[in-house]
Design a protein around this motif. Structure first.
Motif, PDB file in Angstrom:
ATOM      1  N   ASP A 315     -37.571  54.487 -27.203  1.00 16.27           N
ATOM      2  CA  ASP A 315     -37.007  55.608 -27.794  1.00 16.27           C
ATOM      3  C   ASP A 315     -37.097  56.962 -27.184  1.00 16.27           C
ATOM      4  OD1 ASP A 315     -36.112  53.809 -29.872  1.00 16.27           O
ATOM      5  OD2 ASP A 315     -38.191  53.863 -30.902  1.00 16.27           O
ATOM      6  N   GLU A 402     -41.739  61.580 -34.352  1.00 14.74           N
ATOM      7  CA  GLU A 402     -40.668  61.396 -34.689  1.00 14.74           C
ATOM      8  C   GLU A 402     -39.666  62.472 -34.619  1.00 14.74           C
ATOM      9  OE1 GLU A 402     -39.696  58.629 -36.364  1.00 14.74           O
ATOM     10  OE2 GLU A 402     -41.978  57.842 -35.967  1.00 14.74           O
ATOM     11  N   ARG A 403     -40.107  63.513 -34.208  1.00 19.58           N
ATOM     12  CA  ARG A 403     -39.132  64.591 -33.810  1.00 19.58           C
ATOM     13  C   ARG A 403     -38.394  64.260 -32.608  1.00 19.58           C
ATOM     14  NH1 ARG A 403     -41.339  71.115 -33.286  1.00 19.58           N
ATOM     15  NH2 ARG A 403     -39.348  71.918 -32.228  1.00 19.58           N
ATOM     16  N   ARG A 405     -37.615  61.226 -31.514  1.00 13.99           N
ATOM     17  CA  ARG A 405     -36.944  59.938 -31.430  1.00 13.99           C
ATOM     18  C   ARG A 405     -35.499  60.140 -31.799  1.00 13.99           C
ATOM     19  NH1 ARG A 405     -40.831  56.207 -30.785  1.00 13.99           N
ATOM     20  NH2 ARG A 405     -42.753  56.699 -31.555  1.00 13.99           N
ATOM     21  N   LYS A 407     -32.107  59.948 -33.916  1.00 18.03           N
ATOM     22  CA  LYS A 407     -31.815  59.568 -35.350  1.00 18.03           C
ATOM     23  C   LYS A 407     -31.010  58.186 -35.672  1.00 18.03           C
ATOM     24  CE  LYS A 407     -31.111  64.580 -36.333  1.00 18.03           C
ATOM     25  NZ  LYS A 407     -30.217  65.790 -36.908  1.00 18.03           N
ATOM     26  N   THR A 409     -28.808  55.677 -36.711  1.00 19.94           N
ATOM     27  CA  THR A 409     -27.302  55.719 -37.291  1.00 19.94           C
ATOM     28  C   THR A 409     -26.906  54.402 -37.935  1.00 19.94           C
ATOM     29  OG1 THR A 409     -26.819  54.633 -34.917  1.00 19.94           O
ATOM     30  CG2 THR A 409     -26.758  57.133 -35.178  1.00 19.94           C
TER      31      THR A 409
END
Length: 415
Positions: A315, A402-403, A405, A407, A409
């Motif tokens: 990621d 998480e900021r 990684r 998004k 889809t």
């Protein structure tokens, strides 16, 4: 079989070898009216990229895709049901010259299946380079694949004509090679790598001594762009930690210019010993990023790979993953930190050079990041500037990872 059909078969068979960059060699051209070709940048058939960002092009072919060996991961193995073809030496020479004159390529990347014997195959490969250099005065780039079991005199001759030599280590672990390619001997591969290193060291010493003394005699030439190798990723169960430890050992022991990583590609009529699907291509990309950290940023394998996992994160990139695991080192004051401490996500080598040059005359502010070609969103949570300090809650919070990684889809149906 006509040459066009041979080219279709043998160029396609060569596509699995990733180690075809033409970086690091000596600069040559034919602007003086002597010879043909050069090693300056061009564009054409097989596109590769040098470390300085140049796009280069090579005619990338096999001399033949017939092979005595039955390596399970190879589409050209002796038991594979694929069309076979073989170029003559003169056909490869003519193709190279014709393609160069049409400005399709800047050089040649030549490999081959093993036919008759290692010495016979190596002699055929060397004959192509010899004819290009001596009969056609070709000054472009030549990369030759070296056969590990070939006679030392043939390898010496190959280095005289080639810019780079390479031997594929194939897979990271000796046990895997014995299982997947029983005819190949990892000790023979490493012995030949060691011989190449000694010849390269001797050539470098001769060049250094020649530069210190006034003499008309030039030292013997030997592969000025060094040697490289390639590992297949995902054909066995080796994790990323094992792969990178193998790479670090190869760099340290044999002074390799590059280790290339090639994601395993499923082949027709494959053995049950092989995986049914290819590894994600992003894994190959992460290994290249990790390799870059080892070679240019002084990272150790133990720092790059989380020991508990053994695998790189798919990621996020390895440098960012390292920063998230070592939050106690941040935030880092960019205006005061040493070069060695500027291990910040988004900071490349050139960016660090710009930072050090800039802070000699002025303090670096947030507005300066764009001018320094540093991505703000990636770097700001980890650094202190004259007008910026990240919130402690941001750096210590669980949501920071998480900021970064990708998004999520929605998957489509593929039609």
């Amino acid at each position: 079989m006509d040459v066009q059909r041979k080219l279709e078969i043998l160029a396609d068979a060569a596509k699995y070898d990733a180690s075809c960059a033409s970086s690091g060699t000596e600069k040559r051209d034919s602007s003086d009216g002597k010879g043909l070709g050069s090693t300056v940048s061009g564009m054409g058939i097989c596109h590769s990229y040098a470390p300085d960002g140049r796009c280069i092009s090579l005619l990338k072919v096999l001399l033949t895709n017939a092979c005595n060996y039955d390596c399970l991961y190879c589409v050209n193995r002796t038991s594979s049901n694929v069309p076979r073809a073989r170029f003559t030496v003169d056909e490869v020479v003519k193709l190279t010259i014709d393609f160069y004159r049409r400005n399709y390529i800047e050089g040649l990347f030549l490999s081959s299946g093993i036919i008759r014997s290692a010495d016979y195959t190596m002699e055929q490969v060397v004959s192509v380079a010899r004819k290009l250099r001596e009969e056609h005065h070709f000054r472009g780039y030549i990369h030759l694949k070296t056969i590990p079991e070939a006679d030392d005199a043939l390898i010496t001759e190959a280095g005289r004509y080639a810019d780079r030599l390479s031997i594929n280590i194939e897979v990271p672990e000796e046990a895997s090679l014995a299982k997947l390619a029983p005819e190949k001997d990892v000790r023979a591969i490493r012995r030949t790598m060691g011989r190449l290193r000694l010849k390269l060291d001797d050539a470098q010493d001769n060049n250094n001594n020649n530069n210190k003394t006034v003499t008309k005699a030039k030292p013997p030439r030997f592969a000025p762009a060094g040697q490289s190798t390639q590992m297949i990723i995902g054909a066995d169960a080796a994790d990323d930690k094992t792969i990178l430890h193998t790479s670090a050992n190869l760099y340290g022991s044999y002074k390799l210019k590059r280790v290339y990583y090639s994601a395993f590609s499923p082949i027709p009529d494959a053995s049950r010993a092989l995986p049914l699907s290819a590894p994600p291509l992003v894994r190959e990309h992460r290994l290249y990023q990790a390799d870059w950290l080892m070679r240019f940023y002084g990272f150790d394998v133990g720092e790059i790979v989380d020991e508990s996992a053994g695998m790189l994160s798919l990621d996020i990139d390895p440098k960012l993953a390292w920063a998230l695991r070592h939050r106690d080192r941040f935030p880092l004051d960019v205006n005061r930190a040493s070069r060695e401490d500027l291990r910040v996500p988004g900071f490349g080598r050139k960016a660090v050079d710009r930072i050090i040059a800039t802070r000699r005359v002025t303090s670096i502010r947030a507005a300066d990041l764009a001018r320094l070609h540093i991505p703000r969103n990636k770097a700001l949570p980890f650094i202190v500037l004259s007008d910026h300090r990240p919130s402690p809650h941001l750096l210590d919070g669980a949501r920071l990872a998480e900021r970064f990684r990708p998004k999520a889809t929605q998957l489509g149906f593929g039609f």
